[in-house]
Write a protein that holds these residues in place. Structure first.
Motif, PDB file in Angstrom:
ATOM      1  N   GLU A 158      20.205  54.748  54.790  1.00  0.00           N
ATOM      2  CA  GLU A 158      19.625  53.604  55.470  1.00  0.00           C
ATOM      3  C   GLU A 158      18.738  52.799  54.536  1.00  0.00           C
ATOM      4  OE1 GLU A 158      17.429  55.289  58.673  1.00  0.00           O
ATOM      5  OE2 GLU A 158      19.190  55.542  59.949  1.00  0.00           O
ATOM      6  N   THR A 159      18.627  51.507  54.837  1.00  0.00           N
ATOM      7  CA  THR A 159      17.686  50.671  54.112  1.00  0.00           C
ATOM      8  C   THR A 159      16.269  50.992  54.596  1.00  0.00           C
ATOM      9  OG1 THR A 159      17.893  48.889  55.739  1.00  0.00           O
ATOM     10  CG2 THR A 159      19.377  48.823  53.834  1.00  0.00           C
ATOM     11  N   GLY A 160      15.269  50.606  53.797  1.00  0.00           N
ATOM     12  CA  GLY A 160      13.884  50.828  54.194  1.00  0.00           C
ATOM     13  C   GLY A 160      13.006  51.158  53.012  1.00  0.00           C
ATOM     14  N   SER A 161      11.748  51.446  53.308  1.00  0.00           N
ATOM     15  CA  SER A 161      10.769  51.814  52.283  1.00  0.00           C
ATOM     16  C   SER A 161      10.720  53.333  52.159  1.00  0.00           C
ATOM     17  CB  SER A 161       9.388  51.279  52.647  1.00  0.00           C
ATOM     18  OG  SER A 161       9.397  49.863  52.680  1.00  0.00           O
ATOM     19  N   TYR A 162      10.852  53.825  50.944  1.00  0.00           N
ATOM     20  CA  TYR A 162      10.891  55.266  50.685  1.00  0.00           C
ATOM     21  C   TYR A 162       9.746  55.676  49.752  1.00  0.00           C
ATOM     22  CZ  TYR A 162      15.551  55.564  52.765  1.00  0.00           C
ATOM     23  OH  TYR A 162      16.614  55.532  53.636  1.00  0.00           O
ATOM     24  N   GLU A 163       9.318  56.918  49.917  1.00  0.00           N
ATOM     25  CA  GLU A 163       8.357  57.527  49.002  1.00  0.00           C
ATOM     26  C   GLU A 163       8.965  58.820  48.475  1.00  0.00           C
ATOM     27  OE1 GLU A 163       3.635  58.493  48.920  1.00  0.00           O
ATOM     28  OE2 GLU A 163       4.777  59.466  50.517  1.00  0.00           O
ATOM     29  N   LEU A 164       8.884  58.992  47.170  1.00  0.00           N
ATOM     30  CA  LEU A 164       9.399  60.197  46.525  1.00  0.00           C
ATOM     31  C   LEU A 164       8.237  60.972  45.932  1.00  0.00           C
ATOM     32  CD1 LEU A 164      11.883  61.849  45.611  1.00  0.00           C
ATOM     33  CD2 LEU A 164      11.951  60.421  43.543  1.00  0.00           C
ATOM     34  N   VAL A 165       8.050  62.199  46.408  1.00  0.00           N
ATOM     35  CA  VAL A 165       6.990  63.087  45.906  1.00  0.00           C
ATOM     36  C   VAL A 165       7.668  64.279  45.230  1.00  0.00           C
ATOM     37  CG1 VAL A 165       4.988  64.495  46.492  1.00  0.00           C
ATOM     38  CG2 VAL A 165       5.505  62.422  47.824  1.00  0.00           C
ATOM     39  N   ILE A 166       7.343  64.513  43.977  1.00  0.00           N
ATOM     40  CA  ILE A 166       7.959  65.623  43.239  1.00  0.00           C
ATOM     41  C   ILE A 166       6.860  66.548  42.717  1.00  0.00           C
ATOM     42  CG2 ILE A 166       9.446  66.285  41.307  1.00  0.00           C
ATOM     43  CD1 ILE A 166      10.821  63.616  41.527  1.00  0.00           C
ATOM     44  N   TYR A 167       7.076  67.836  42.899  1.00  0.00           N
ATOM     45  CA  TYR A 167       6.110  68.804  42.387  1.00  0.00           C
ATOM     46  C   TYR A 167       6.817  69.854  41.541  1.00  0.00           C
ATOM     47  CZ  TYR A 167       7.568  72.298  45.904  1.00  0.00           C
ATOM     48  OH  TYR A 167       8.282  73.195  46.655  1.00  0.00           O
ATOM     49  N   ASP A 213       3.880  64.156  40.920  1.00  0.00           N
ATOM     50  CA  ASP A 213       3.960  62.698  40.747  1.00  0.00           C
ATOM     51  C   ASP A 213       4.630  62.128  41.980  1.00  0.00           C
ATOM     52  OD1 ASP A 213       3.599  60.246  39.578  1.00  0.00           O
ATOM     53  OD2 ASP A 213       5.345  60.389  38.260  1.00  0.00           O
ATOM     54  N   LYS A 214       4.307  60.874  42.285  1.00  0.00           N
ATOM     55  CA  LYS A 214       4.925  60.229  43.452  1.00  0.00           C
ATOM     56  C   LYS A 214       5.098  58.738  43.169  1.00  0.00           C
ATOM     57  CE  LYS A 214       1.637  61.495  46.249  1.00  0.00           C
ATOM     58  NZ  LYS A 214       0.835  61.631  47.515  1.00  0.00           N
ATOM     59  N   ILE A 215       6.140  58.173  43.736  1.00  0.00           N
ATOM     60  CA  ILE A 215       6.384  56.742  43.623  1.00  0.00           C
ATOM     61  C   ILE A 215       6.952  56.236  44.947  1.00  0.00           C
ATOM     62  CG2 ILE A 215       6.852  56.786  41.134  1.00  0.00           C
ATOM     63  CD1 ILE A 215       9.845  56.392  41.903  1.00  0.00           C
ATOM     64  N   GLY A 216       6.917  54.903  45.112  1.00  0.00           N
ATOM     65  CA  GLY A 216       7.574  54.276  46.230  1.00  0.00           C
ATOM     66  C   GLY A 216       8.691  53.384  45.723  1.00  0.00           C
ATOM     67  N   PHE A 217       9.789  53.288  46.496  1.00  0.00           N
ATOM     68  CA  PHE A 217      10.885  52.389  46.137  1.00  0.00           C
ATOM     69  C   PHE A 217      11.514  51.869  47.429  1.00  0.00           C
ATOM     70  CE2 PHE A 217      12.694  56.620  46.334  1.00  0.00           C
ATOM     71  CZ  PHE A 217      13.900  56.454  46.989  1.00  0.00           C
ATOM     72  N   VAL A 218      12.341  50.836  47.294  1.00  0.00           N
ATOM     73  CA  VAL A 218      12.905  50.183  48.469  1.00  0.00           C
ATOM     74  C   VAL A 218      14.426  50.201  48.386  1.00  0.00           C
ATOM     75  CG1 VAL A 218      13.067  48.023  49.755  1.00  0.00           C
ATOM     76  CG2 VAL A 218      10.895  48.686  48.694  1.00  0.00           C
ATOM     77  N   ILE A 219      15.064  50.556  49.477  1.00  0.00           N
ATOM     78  CA  ILE A 219      16.513  50.461  49.587  1.00  0.00           C
ATOM     79  C   ILE A 219      16.831  49.235  50.453  1.00  0.00           C
ATOM     80  CG2 ILE A 219      18.629  51.554  50.410  1.00  0.00           C
ATOM     81  CD1 ILE A 219      17.486  52.943  47.994  1.00  0.00           C
ATOM     82  N   GLN A 220      17.594  48.312  49.887  1.00  0.00           N
ATOM     83  CA  GLN A 220      17.914  47.063  50.588  1.00  0.00           C
ATOM     84  C   GLN A 220      19.357  47.041  51.083  1.00  0.00           C
ATOM     85  OE1 GLN A 220      16.937  44.199  47.520  1.00  0.00           O
ATOM     86  NE2 GLN A 220      14.787  44.101  48.181  1.00  0.00           N
TER      87      GLN A 220
END
Length: 249
Positions: free
Chosen positions: A221-230, A242-249
């Motif tokens: 699905e499209t939307g705003s995502y957050e990726l958290v990796i440990y 570390d964590k980042i945010g990215f967008v699926i359009q």
């Protein structure tokens, strides 16, 4: 004034006192020039006065000596090239000081703070091995996707987004398959959130290159995502996030 009184007064005169401070990554090597060094602050515990500050410089040390040798009491882990900060402090009486360190300076997102206390006696230098402060932690960097990257859903093959990270010890030492810091000992996982709600947990695999791990995210699905990796090593408790945010359009 008696001779004894004169000696006591002279003993309390300000004297330059040298203090060597070293910062070491837990279950790894010393934090030196190669990773930006460690910030060192030395303060008077009673007054809070800053007495000295600087950055550790030098090498990370001898891997075989530090990690692969049976040490006996009094045997040094360091030599003159091993990273250190040497302060010269003028004090006129025994002084309790707080020593605070932050490292590594070149990777502030992964930097850890540590501290200890020690009594300084005027003119009584603390040299050689000096004072060693151990810091737990790992340096984990998400390499892809990049922060706030906009990705087209139609560009994903079978709804799969590949991602990649770099993972090293806090001293910058390499994590490799079967190496001194064996990648098999680390649990490395990713948590994916969409609009703040967790959608899945994913394991990463070690790539051929040093320090690199990768995985695949299922995204439909499209939307705003957050990726958290440990990353976590149960043997020594070292962890990194570390964590980042990215967008699926």
């Amino acid at each position: 004034m008696t001779a004894i009184a004169v000696l006591l007064v002279n003993g309390l005169m300000a004297a330059p006192t040298k203090v060597t401070v070293r910062v070491k990554a837990k279950d790894a090597k010393f934090i030196g020039t190669g990773i930006g060094g460690a910030s060192v602050l030395i303060k008077n515990n009673l007054t809070g006065q800053l007495l000295a500050n600087g950055i550790t410089t030098g090498s990370s040390g001898d891997t075989k000596l530090i990690l692969q040798s049976s040490l006996v009491r009094g045997q040094r882990l360091t030599d003159e090239k091993t990273a250190k900060y040497e302060a010269i402090i003028d004090i006129n009486e025994p002084t309790l000081v707080d020593i605070e360190v932050i490292a590594p300076l070149s990777r502030r997102g992964a930097a850890i703070k540590g501290s200890t206390q020690v009594w300084l006696i005027p003119g009584k230098d603390i040299l050689g091995e000096g004072i060693i402060i151990d810091l737990p932690g790992l340096i984990l960097d998400i390499l892809s996707p990049t922060s706030h990257q906009a990705i087209q859903l139609s560009s994903l093959k079978q709804d799969v987004l590949e991602f990649k990270i770099s993972l090293t010890m806090l001293c910058g030492c390499a994590i490799t398959k079967g190496g001194v810091w064996n990648s098999d000992e680390f649990e490395v996982k990713a948590i994916l959130k969409k609009d703040g709600i967790e959608t899945g947990t994913y394991s990463l695999k070690k790539l051929h290159e040093n320090n690199l791990f990768s995985g695949e995210l299922k995204i439909k699905e499209t939307g705003s995502y957050e990726l958290v990796i440990y990353a976590f090593n149960p043997k020594d408790g070292n962890a990194g996030v570390d964590k980042i945010g990215f967008v699926i359009q």
